[in-house]
Design a protein around this motif. Structure first.
Motif, PDB file in Angstrom:
ATOM      1  N   VAL A  65      99.788  19.850 -25.297  1.00 41.08           N
ATOM      2  CA  VAL A  65      99.606  20.794 -24.202  1.00 41.08           C
ATOM      3  C   VAL A  65     100.902  20.941 -23.406  1.00 41.08           C
ATOM      4  O   VAL A  65     101.280  22.045 -23.004  1.00 41.08           O
ATOM      5  CB  VAL A  65      98.440  20.338 -23.288  1.00 41.08           C
ATOM      6  N   GLY A  66     101.627  19.799 -23.199  1.00 36.40           N
ATOM      7  CA  GLY A  66     102.864  19.846 -22.416  1.00 36.40           C
ATOM      8  C   GLY A  66     104.030  20.367 -23.223  1.00 36.40           C
ATOM      9  O   GLY A  66     105.133  20.466 -22.701  1.00 36.40           O
ATOM     10  N   ARG A  67     103.825  20.673 -24.473  1.00 41.64           N
ATOM     11  CA  ARG A  67     104.869  21.175 -25.373  1.00 41.64           C
ATOM     12  C   ARG A  67     106.102  20.280 -25.342  1.00 41.64           C
ATOM     13  O   ARG A  67     107.234  20.751 -25.263  1.00 41.64           O
ATOM     14  CB  ARG A  67     105.257  22.600 -24.994  1.00 41.64           C
ATOM     15  N   GLY A  68     105.888  18.976 -25.355  1.00 35.71           N
ATOM     16  CA  GLY A  68     107.012  18.064 -25.463  1.00 35.71           C
ATOM     17  C   GLY A  68     107.712  17.782 -24.153  1.00 35.71           C
ATOM     18  O   GLY A  68     108.741  17.112 -24.138  1.00 35.71           O
ATOM     19  N   SER A  70     108.517  15.812 -20.766  1.00 36.94           N
ATOM     20  CA  SER A  70     108.382  14.369 -20.550  1.00 36.94           C
ATOM     21  C   SER A  70     107.266  14.105 -19.548  1.00 36.94           C
ATOM     22  O   SER A  70     106.880  14.974 -18.754  1.00 36.94           O
ATOM     23  CB  SER A  70     109.691  13.787 -20.033  1.00 36.94           C
ATOM     24  N   ALA A  71     106.750  12.891 -19.584  1.00 39.92           N
ATOM     25  CA  ALA A  71     105.639  12.525 -18.720  1.00 39.92           C
ATOM     26  C   ALA A  71     106.032  12.688 -17.259  1.00 39.92           C
ATOM     27  O   ALA A  71     105.207  13.078 -16.422  1.00 39.92           O
ATOM     28  CB  ALA A  71     105.209  11.091 -19.002  1.00 39.92           C
ATOM     29  N   PHE A  72     107.294  12.419 -16.944  1.00 39.87           N
ATOM     30  CA  PHE A  72     107.754  12.542 -15.560  1.00 39.87           C
ATOM     31  C   PHE A  72     107.675  13.986 -15.094  1.00 39.87           C
ATOM     32  O   PHE A  72     107.240  14.273 -13.979  1.00 39.87           O
ATOM     33  CB  PHE A  72     109.192  12.034 -15.447  1.00 39.87           C
ATOM     34  N   GLU A  73     108.089  14.898 -15.964  1.00 41.79           N
ATOM     35  CA  GLU A  73     108.047  16.322 -15.590  1.00 41.79           C
ATOM     36  C   GLU A  73     106.625  16.782 -15.373  1.00 41.79           C
ATOM     37  O   GLU A  73     106.328  17.525 -14.446  1.00 41.79           O
ATOM     38  CB  GLU A  73     108.710  17.167 -16.679  1.00 41.79           C
ATOM     39  N   ILE A  74     105.727  16.321 -16.252  1.00 43.86           N
ATOM     40  CA  ILE A  74     104.320  16.715 -16.120  1.00 43.86           C
ATOM     41  C   ILE A  74     103.770  16.194 -14.799  1.00 43.86           C
ATOM     42  O   ILE A  74     103.099  16.918 -14.049  1.00 43.86           O
ATOM     43  CB  ILE A  74     103.487  16.175 -17.303  1.00 43.86           C
ATOM     44  N   LEU A  75     104.075  14.933 -14.478  1.00 41.67           N
ATOM     45  CA  LEU A  75     103.586  14.354 -13.228  1.00 41.67           C
ATOM     46  C   LEU A  75     104.166  15.112 -12.041  1.00 41.67           C
ATOM     47  O   LEU A  75     103.464  15.399 -11.072  1.00 41.67           O
ATOM     48  CB  LEU A  75     103.993  12.878 -13.152  1.00 41.67           C
ATOM     49  N   LYS A  76     105.469  15.441 -12.116  1.00 37.49           N
ATOM     50  CA  LYS A  76     106.150  16.087 -11.004  1.00 37.49           C
ATOM     51  C   LYS A  76     105.542  17.456 -10.716  1.00 37.49           C
ATOM     52  O   LYS A  76     105.401  17.864  -9.566  1.00 37.49           O
ATOM     53  CB  LYS A  76     107.645  16.226 -11.329  1.00 37.49           C
ATOM     54  N   SER A  77     105.170  18.153 -11.775  1.00 38.00           N
ATOM     55  CA  SER A  77     104.651  19.498 -11.568  1.00 38.00           C
ATOM     56  C   SER A  77     103.193  19.474 -11.116  1.00 38.00           C
ATOM     57  O   SER A  77     102.701  20.443 -10.577  1.00 38.00           O
ATOM     58  CB  SER A  77     104.781  20.313 -12.860  1.00 38.00           C
ATOM     59  N   ALA A  78     102.497  18.341 -11.346  1.00 37.95           N
ATOM     60  CA  ALA A  78     101.075  18.306 -11.050  1.00 37.95           C
ATOM     61  C   ALA A  78     100.783  17.690  -9.685  1.00 37.95           C
ATOM     62  O   ALA A  78      99.791  18.022  -9.046  1.00 37.95           O
ATOM     63  CB  ALA A  78     100.324  17.531 -12.131  1.00 37.95           C
ATOM     64  N   LEU A  79     101.628  16.747  -9.254  1.00 42.34           N
ATOM     65  CA  LEU A  79     101.311  16.011  -8.031  1.00 42.34           C
ATOM     66  C   LEU A  79     102.436  16.152  -7.010  1.00 42.34           C
ATOM     67  O   LEU A  79     103.606  16.301  -7.373  1.00 42.34           O
ATOM     68  CB  LEU A  79     101.134  14.518  -8.363  1.00 42.34           C
ATOM     69  N   PRO A  80     102.105  16.095  -5.694  1.00 41.37           N
ATOM     70  CA  PRO A  80     103.155  16.122  -4.663  1.00 41.37           C
ATOM     71  C   PRO A  80     103.941  14.809  -4.653  1.00 41.37           C
ATOM     72  O   PRO A  80     103.438  13.770  -5.106  1.00 41.37           O
ATOM     73  CB  PRO A  80     102.359  16.299  -3.367  1.00 41.37           C
ATOM     74  N   LYS A  81     105.140  14.864  -4.106  1.00 42.94           N
ATOM     75  CA  LYS A  81     106.022  13.704  -4.115  1.00 42.94           C
ATOM     76  C   LYS A  81     105.392  12.489  -3.432  1.00 42.94           C
ATOM     77  O   LYS A  81     105.561  11.354  -3.880  1.00 42.94           O
ATOM     78  CB  LYS A  81     107.329  14.056  -3.407  1.00 42.94           C
ATOM     79  N   ALA A  82     104.677  12.723  -2.342  1.00 40.79           N
ATOM     80  CA  ALA A  82     104.100  11.619  -1.573  1.00 40.79           C
ATOM     81  C   ALA A  82     103.134  10.798  -2.424  1.00 40.79           C
ATOM     82  O   ALA A  82     102.921   9.617  -2.188  1.00 40.79           O
ATOM     83  CB  ALA A  82     103.383  12.158  -0.341  1.00 40.79           C
ATOM     84  N   VAL A  83     102.516  11.455  -3.401  1.00 41.41           N
ATOM     85  CA  VAL A  83     101.584  10.735  -4.265  1.00 41.41           C
ATOM     86  C   VAL A  83     102.334  10.066  -5.409  1.00 41.41           C
ATOM     87  O   VAL A  83     102.040   8.935  -5.797  1.00 41.41           O
ATOM     88  CB  VAL A  83     100.516  11.694  -4.834  1.00 41.41           C
ATOM     89  N   ILE A  84     103.346  10.778  -5.914  1.00 42.43           N
ATOM     90  CA  ILE A  84     104.018  10.310  -7.127  1.00 42.43           C
ATOM     91  C   ILE A  84     104.780   9.017  -6.899  1.00 42.43           C
ATOM     92  O   ILE A  84     104.700   8.092  -7.709  1.00 42.43           O
ATOM     93  CB  ILE A  84     104.968  11.403  -7.661  1.00 42.43           C
ATOM     94  N   TYR A  85     105.516   8.920  -5.763  1.00 44.08           N
ATOM     95  CA  TYR A  85     106.359   7.747  -5.591  1.00 44.08           C
ATOM     96  C   TYR A  85     105.582   6.440  -5.554  1.00 44.08           C
ATOM     97  O   TYR A  85     105.949   5.487  -6.254  1.00 44.08           O
ATOM     98  CB  TYR A  85     107.293   7.926  -4.389  1.00 44.08           C
ATOM     99  N   PRO A  86     104.468   6.388  -4.778  1.00 47.86           N
ATOM    100  CA  PRO A  86     103.673   5.148  -4.857  1.00 47.86           C
ATOM    101  C   PRO A  86     103.186   4.860  -6.274  1.00 47.86           C
ATOM    102  O   PRO A  86     103.164   3.699  -6.709  1.00 47.86           O
ATOM    103  CB  PRO A  86     102.488   5.418  -3.930  1.00 47.86           C
TER     104      PRO A  86
END
Lengths: 249, 123
Positions: A65-68, A70-86
């Protein structure tokens, strides 16, 4: 230096996953299975391996689905920074702890077998140097190092052949999942499942592969190879020792 | 010389009803004759059978007395317990006083002897 962006080959992915999953729990796997699953626990082990296979399949869907991406990019596009860093912090600390515990178990075994009088801190230092030497390389270098370690260790599985003389099918008993001393619970089955930790590495390989590397073919084969190798060890142990002996391995 | 052992639990269902445990042990001994100074003629199959019978009887007596001794001492070096465990439900095995059941068991020993070959030298 002229840097060529190397992509991982399916062969290296297979061995990376194999070596990541093949960890210290191998030494205690027969006991874990006997305590938590019971007689003929190898069937339960296979079932757990199938669940892990399904998990890898879910990763595969993420990859498709992510067409290759990276997991970081997928997370970054889906969640706000405040959630991602923790989340990153949590994951980083979790993996550091896991690696430390696995490492500690390894050098406890090393100490028991060959370095009885060596200070454990010294072995720990050697361990850290090794890990550091691995981590300063990119994933491709790690893959090559893993290949070397794989061929240095895989032949030990063949040594199980020497136990066949004292191997008796009667020790397996016809009972299924009985007399598990820890009892059956989700937690106990998870404890056995923890032996498969390592395949989540696949999640971080996305940016390092291309279509030609057939990432998930490698992940699946690596996972099944680990399953087979560990199954050989478990079956040998169950036919070689009596059930109560396994419980105190 | 080669021997194989097979253990049959005959009366698992009777055991559940509180009767004596009945076990049959089959031992197969197979080997080559290296030297023989008796009066039988090893070239004749019939006389070879006779020697096999004599060996069988001697092994059987020894085995029986060994089994009886082990039962008196309440120890199970033949691993009969494993076969009984596999023949009865898990709960029954766990609550069974195996030492007592074993000491009280009816264990029969059946020996089968086979002389594969008897060498080349004859006197």
């Amino acid at each position: 230096m002229n840097k060529v962006k190397e992509k991982l080959n399916v062969f290296h992915i297979t061995l990376l996953i194999f070596m990541a999953e093949m960890n210290i729990t191998l030494f205690s796997l027969p006991r874990l299975i006997a305590e938590n699953i019971g007689t003929n626990g190898w069937i339960g082990y296979l079932a757990l391996s199938a669940i892990a296979t399904f998990n890898i399949f879910l990763y595969w869907i993420v990859y498709r689905v992510g067409r290759g991406a990276s997991a970081f990019e997928i997370l970054k596009s889906a969640l706000p920074k405040a959630v991602i860093y923790p989340v990153y912090w949590g994951l980083a600390i979790f993996w550091i702890f896991t690696a430390s515990i696995l490492g500690k178990n390894f050098f406890l075994i090393f100490q028991m077998l060959s370095f009885q009088t060596t200070n454990p801190m010294f072995i720990f230092l050697l361990f850290c140097v090794m890990v550091f030497a691995l981590l300063i390389k990119d994933i491709y270098g790690i893959g090559k190092a893993t290949t070397v370690f794989f061929f240095m260790t895989i032949w030990t599985v063949g040594l199980t052949v020497y136990q066949f003389k004292d191997w008796e099918i009667v020790r397996f008993t016809p009972h299924l999942f009985q007399v598990a001393s820890q009892g059956h619970s989700f937690r106990n089955w998870m404890e056995v499942y923890s032996t498969f930790i390592g395949y989540e590495l696949a999640l971080f390989l996305f940016p390092h592969v291309n279509k030609r590397s057939k990432l998930f073919q490698g992940v699946f084969i690596g996972h099944w190879m680990v399953t087979l190798a560990q199954l050989a060890v478990v079956l040998t142990a169950f036919g070689f020792f009596s059930f109560h002996q396994i419980e105190s391995l | 010389m080669r021997s194989r052992r097979k253990i049959d639990v005959i009366s698992a269902s009777n055991l559940l009803k509180g009767k004596r445990l009945k076990v049959a042990m089959h031992v197969k001994v197979e080997g080559s004759l290296l030297e023989y100074i008796g009066n039988l003629d090893m070239k004749k199959p019939a006389e070879r059978r006779k020697l096999e019978n004599e060996i069988r009887e001697s092994i059987q007596t020894k085995c029986r007395s060994l089994v009886r001794m082990m039962q008196e001492k309440q120890t199970d070096p033949f691993g009969i317990g494993q076969y009984v465990r596999n023949a009865v439900p898990v709960g029954v095995w766990r609550h069974m006083d195996w030492k007592k059941v074993y000491a009280d068991a009816d264990i029969s020993v059946h020996i089968q002897v086979k002389i594969k070959d008897y060498g080349k030298l004859q006197h």
